[in-house]
Design a protein around this motif. Structure first.
Motif, PDB file in Angstrom:
ATOM      1  N   THR A 137       0.848  -1.189   0.000  1.00 21.79           N
ATOM      2  CA  THR A 137       0.000   0.000   0.000  1.00 21.79           C
ATOM      3  C   THR A 137       0.881   1.235   0.000  1.00 21.79           C
ATOM      4  O   THR A 137       1.778   1.371   0.834  1.00 21.79           O
ATOM      5  N   GLY A 138       0.642   2.122  -0.957  1.00 19.57           N
ATOM      6  CA  GLY A 138       1.410   3.349  -1.048  1.00 19.57           C
ATOM      7  C   GLY A 138       0.802   4.463  -0.222  1.00 19.57           C
ATOM      8  O   GLY A 138      -0.412   4.685  -0.262  1.00 19.57           O
ATOM      9  N   TYR A 139       1.632   5.128   0.546  1.00 17.25           N
ATOM     10  CA  TYR A 139       1.249   6.300   1.336  1.00 17.25           C
ATOM     11  C   TYR A 139       2.131   7.470   0.898  1.00 17.25           C
ATOM     12  O   TYR A 139       3.187   7.277   0.306  1.00 17.25           O
ATOM     13  N   MET A 140       1.725   8.670   1.247  1.00 22.63           N
ATOM     14  CA  MET A 140       2.568   9.837   1.034  1.00 22.63           C
ATOM     15  C   MET A 140       3.489   9.998   2.252  1.00 22.63           C
ATOM     16  O   MET A 140       3.078  10.509   3.278  1.00 22.63           O
ATOM     17  N   TRP A 141       4.787   9.563   2.277  1.00 25.32           N
ATOM     18  CA  TRP A 141       5.488   8.985   1.152  1.00 25.32           C
ATOM     19  C   TRP A 141       6.285   7.799   1.666  1.00 25.32           C
ATOM     20  O   TRP A 141       7.474   7.910   1.960  1.00 25.32           O
ATOM     21  N   TRP A 142       5.610   6.640   1.795  1.00 26.28           N
ATOM     22  CA  TRP A 142       6.258   5.425   2.246  1.00 26.28           C
ATOM     23  C   TRP A 142       5.411   4.236   1.793  1.00 26.28           C
ATOM     24  O   TRP A 142       4.335   4.400   1.205  1.00 26.28           O
ATOM     25  N   TRP A 143       5.909   3.034   2.063  1.00 26.25           N
ATOM     26  CA  TRP A 143       5.282   1.813   1.565  1.00 26.25           C
ATOM     27  C   TRP A 143       4.972   0.883   2.731  1.00 26.25           C
ATOM     28  O   TRP A 143       5.851   0.521   3.501  1.00 26.25           O
ATOM     29  N   ASP A 144       3.724   0.483   2.849  1.00 23.73           N
ATOM     30  CA  ASP A 144       3.317  -0.512   3.830  1.00 23.73           C
ATOM     31  C   ASP A 144       3.276  -1.870   3.134  1.00 23.73           C
ATOM     32  O   ASP A 144       2.687  -2.009   2.055  1.00 23.73           O
ATOM     33  N   GLY A 213      13.565   0.116  -6.047  1.00 25.12           N
ATOM     34  CA  GLY A 213      12.374   0.530  -6.768  1.00 25.12           C
ATOM     35  C   GLY A 213      12.017   1.958  -6.430  1.00 25.12           C
ATOM     36  O   GLY A 213      12.615   2.576  -5.535  1.00 25.12           O
ATOM     37  N   GLN A 214      11.023   2.479  -7.121  1.00 21.01           N
ATOM     38  CA  GLN A 214      10.692   3.891  -6.974  1.00 21.01           C
ATOM     39  C   GLN A 214       9.224   4.093  -7.326  1.00 21.01           C
ATOM     40  O   GLN A 214       8.673   3.385  -8.169  1.00 21.01           O
ATOM     41  N   CYS A 215       8.595   5.042  -6.684  1.00 21.44           N
ATOM     42  CA  CYS A 215       7.276   5.479  -7.136  1.00 21.44           C
ATOM     43  C   CYS A 215       7.461   6.191  -8.471  1.00 21.44           C
ATOM     44  O   CYS A 215       8.256   7.121  -8.579  1.00 21.44           O
ATOM     45  N   GLN A 222       7.223  15.257  -1.960  1.00 23.56           N
ATOM     46  CA  GLN A 222       8.324  14.341  -1.659  1.00 23.56           C
ATOM     47  C   GLN A 222       8.277  13.072  -2.511  1.00 23.56           C
ATOM     48  O   GLN A 222       8.760  12.011  -2.108  1.00 23.56           O
ATOM     49  N   HIS A 223       7.730  13.197  -3.705  1.00 18.75           N
ATOM     50  CA  HIS A 223       7.668  12.047  -4.622  1.00 18.75           C
ATOM     51  C   HIS A 223       9.059  11.460  -4.891  1.00 18.75           C
ATOM     52  O   HIS A 223       9.231  10.245  -4.942  1.00 18.75           O
ATOM     53  N   ALA A 224      10.049  12.323  -5.037  1.00 19.41           N
ATOM     54  CA  ALA A 224      11.407  11.841  -5.329  1.00 19.41           C
ATOM     55  C   ALA A 224      12.003  11.056  -4.163  1.00 19.41           C
ATOM     56  O   ALA A 224      12.942  10.279  -4.360  1.00 19.41           O
ATOM     57  N   LEU A 225      11.468  11.240  -2.954  1.00 18.68           N
ATOM     58  CA  LEU A 225      11.964  10.528  -1.777  1.00 18.68           C
ATOM     59  C   LEU A 225      10.988   9.428  -1.377  1.00 18.68           C
ATOM     60  O   LEU A 225      10.705   9.218  -0.198  1.00 18.68           O
ATOM     61  N   MET A 226      10.463   8.727  -2.357  1.00 16.24           N
ATOM     62  CA  MET A 226       9.558   7.597  -2.109  1.00 16.24           C
ATOM     63  C   MET A 226      10.099   6.391  -2.855  1.00 16.24           C
ATOM     64  O   MET A 226       9.590   5.988  -3.896  1.00 16.24           O
ATOM     65  N   ALA A 227      11.160   5.818  -2.330  1.00 13.19           N
ATOM     66  CA  ALA A 227      11.791   4.650  -2.935  1.00 13.19           C
ATOM     67  C   ALA A 227      11.590   3.439  -2.025  1.00 13.19           C
ATOM     68  O   ALA A 227      11.037   3.550  -0.922  1.00 13.19           O
ATOM     69  N   PHE A 228      12.025   2.293  -2.468  1.00 15.37           N
ATOM     70  CA  PHE A 228      11.969   1.086  -1.654  1.00 15.37           C
ATOM     71  C   PHE A 228      13.067   0.138  -2.108  1.00 15.37           C
ATOM     72  O   PHE A 228      13.602   0.258  -3.218  1.00 15.37           O
ATOM     73  N   ASP A 229      13.418  -0.801  -1.248  1.00 16.15           N
ATOM     74  CA  ASP A 229      14.412  -1.823  -1.558  1.00 16.15           C
ATOM     75  C   ASP A 229      13.709  -3.152  -1.758  1.00 16.15           C
ATOM     76  O   ASP A 229      12.729  -3.468  -1.065  1.00 16.15           O
ATOM     77  N   VAL A 230      14.214  -3.930  -2.700  1.00 18.89           N
ATOM     78  CA  VAL A 230      13.734  -5.293  -2.912  1.00 18.89           C
ATOM     79  C   VAL A 230      14.915  -6.230  -2.690  1.00 18.89           C
ATOM     80  O   VAL A 230      15.901  -6.165  -3.424  1.00 18.89           O
ATOM     81  N   ARG A 231      14.808  -7.076  -1.686  1.00 17.78           N
ATOM     82  CA  ARG A 231      15.869  -8.035  -1.382  1.00 17.78           C
ATOM     83  C   ARG A 231      15.412  -9.415  -1.854  1.00 17.78           C
ATOM     84  O   ARG A 231      14.396  -9.949  -1.368  1.00 17.78           O
ATOM     85  N   VAL A 232      16.125  -9.985  -2.791  1.00 18.25           N
ATOM     86  CA  VAL A 232      15.811 -11.314  -3.311  1.00 18.25           C
ATOM     87  C   VAL A 232      16.762 -12.311  -2.675  1.00 18.25           C
ATOM     88  O   VAL A 232      17.987 -12.180  -2.786  1.00 18.25           O
ATOM     89  N   LEU A 233      16.193 -13.306  -1.983  1.00 19.47           N
ATOM     90  CA  LEU A 233      16.974 -14.311  -1.276  1.00 19.47           C
ATOM     91  C   LEU A 233      16.794 -15.675  -1.937  1.00 19.47           C
ATOM     92  O   LEU A 233      15.748 -15.937  -2.543  1.00 19.47           O
ATOM     93  N   LEU A 297      16.351   4.153   5.253  1.00 17.30           N
ATOM     94  CA  LEU A 297      15.434   4.718   6.236  1.00 17.30           C
ATOM     95  C   LEU A 297      14.540   5.740   5.552  1.00 17.30           C
ATOM     96  O   LEU A 297      14.972   6.437   4.635  1.00 17.30           O
ATOM     97  N   ALA A 298      13.268   5.813   6.000  1.00 15.76           N
ATOM     98  CA  ALA A 298      12.324   6.817   5.482  1.00 15.76           C
ATOM     99  C   ALA A 298      12.121   6.677   3.978  1.00 15.76           C
ATOM    100  O   ALA A 298      12.217   7.644   3.234  1.00 15.76           O
ATOM    101  N   ALA A 299      11.850   5.434   3.538  1.00 18.13           N
ATOM    102  CA  ALA A 299      11.566   5.149   2.128  1.00 18.13           C
ATOM    103  C   ALA A 299      12.715   5.567   1.215  1.00 18.13           C
ATOM    104  O   ALA A 299      12.540   6.309   0.253  1.00 18.13           O
ATOM    105  N   GLY A 300      13.902   5.087   1.540  1.00 16.79           N
ATOM    106  CA  GLY A 300      15.062   5.323   0.689  1.00 16.79           C
ATOM    107  C   GLY A 300      15.717   6.669   0.849  1.00 16.79           C
ATOM    108  O   GLY A 300      16.624   7.008   0.084  1.00 16.79           O
ATOM    109  N   THR A 301      15.309   7.453   1.837  1.00 18.71           N
ATOM    110  CA  THR A 301      15.847   8.805   1.987  1.00 18.71           C
ATOM    111  C   THR A 301      17.255   8.805   2.573  1.00 18.71           C
ATOM    112  O   THR A 301      18.119   9.578   2.137  1.00 18.71           O
TER     113      THR A 301
END
Length: 347
Positions: A137-144, A213-215, A222-233, A297-301
């Motif tokens: 779920t996308g929020y302004m500006w983080w990912w649940d 990844g990125q929005c 703060q759209h530019a500061l809404m990123a996320f990491d994907v860890r593939v194991l 931290l803080a959605a890739g910030t």
């Protein structure tokens, strides 16, 4: 631009680049540098495909690029030939118009359209009963993030997605406020996140690693500061990770960490955040149960370190204005250090 410095001193201004530096670069070097940067591979590059969907998209992209380049070369060669030779030596002018101007584009574009329709259908093919569903779920500006496995309680996380290599996964994405767009270019195509609607995207990550990844839809200041990491194991490591995530966080190992945990509750952080195994069960903000293990931290910030956690707690509104995290600049330095150290220890 300001960057977080030591939390007691607030923020420090990054030294500006000398304006003469850009002018000293020879003009021919700039286009070459741009082309080199565009072609770079990395953990957020569509040219570094590490998933089934991304690989198929990349192949189609190269087909379109090569085909477009070949057509451009052919058209320019014909144009040059027509400009240099006499009209009487250019036979079949009507045939060139009909064949090259009508039949060729129709046949080529129809074939490409059929290929793209088939590709889109393959990329959107859903399993009837997926073994793993990841709800984002996308929020302004983080990912649940919530992991759902049949027969088990959902597992909640934030701003990082962990996937098993080689196993099909279904992503179900939605938005809690405005339109966002989920895009991890190394793994799959992008998909919109629309309020009140759930979109579904199958994904198979092939290569273990850390991806970004990125929005991809403008969603506010703060759209530019809404990123996320994907860890593939690897598959086995992912199963172990899932089992470990369900365990409560450990008790503080030192008096400093205990002070930090107590401060977390004394300042009311549990009202917004959850930490498994404690009384903190807030849903307004990101789950912090394994904050210290996340790369950012803080959605890739910011990178996740004790110093950056402290800076974020003290000056969240300076680092990422208009986010929902208030700046807690009322606690003393030792308490702030202790709270940041305890959060960083949650791994």
């Amino acid at each position: 631009m300001v960057w977080p410095g030591r939390h007691r001193g607030g923020f420090t201004t990054a030294p500006a680049t000398a304006p003469t530096a850009a002018r000293s670069v020879p003009p021919p070097v700039l286009p070459a540098a741009v082309l080199a940067l565009v072609g770079c591979e990395g953990r957020q590059s569509a040219l570094d495909a590490a998933g089934v969907g991304a690989q198929e998209i990349l192949v189609t992209g190269w087909i379109l690029f090569a085909g477009g380049g070949a057509i451009l070369m052919a058209v320019m060669a014909l144009a040059l030939y027509a400009a240099l030779v006499r009209p009487e030596r250019f036979p079949g002018r009507r045939a060139w118009v009909i064949g090259g101007g009508i039949l060729f584009p129709v046949v080529t574009l129809t074939a490409l359209q059929i290929h793209e329709y088939a590709l889109a259908r393959r990329l959107a093919m859903l399993a009837p009963e997926p073994a793993l569903v990841v709800e984002i779920t996308g929020y302004m500006w983080w990912w649940d993030v919530r992991y759902r496995v049949p027969g088990q309680e959902p597992l909640r996380a934030a701003n990082e997605i962990v996937l098993p290599a080689g196993r099909p996964v279904e992503l179900r994405v939605a938005s809690a406020d405005v339109i966002h767009s989920f895009w991890a270019p190394s793994l799959a195509g992008k998909i919109d996140m629309i309020p009140g609607h759930v979109n579904r995207l199958p994904m198979v990550a092939q290569r273990p690693g850390l991806y970004r990844g990125q929005c991809a839809e403008y969603c506010g200041a703060q759209h530019a500061l809404m990123a996320f990491d994907v860890r593939v194991l690897p598959a086995g490591a992912f199963d172990a990770w899932m089992a470990d995530q369900r365990r409560p966080v450990p008790e503080p190992a030192t008096s400093v960490l205990a002070r930090g945990r107590d401060a977390f509750f004394a300042f009311g952080c549990q009202s917004c955040h959850a930490v498994r195994g404690t009384e903190a069960s807030g849903l307004v903000g990101p789950d912090l149960s394994r904050l210290g293990a996340r790369p950012s931290l803080a959605a890739g910030t910011l990178p996740t370190r004790v110093e950056t956690i402290a800076a974020w707690i003290q000056g969240a509104q300076h680092i990422k204005p208009e986010n929902r995290m208030p700046s807690f600049d009322v606690m003393d330095g030792e308490t702030l250090d202790a709270m940041a150290a305890w959060l960083e220890s949650l791994k």
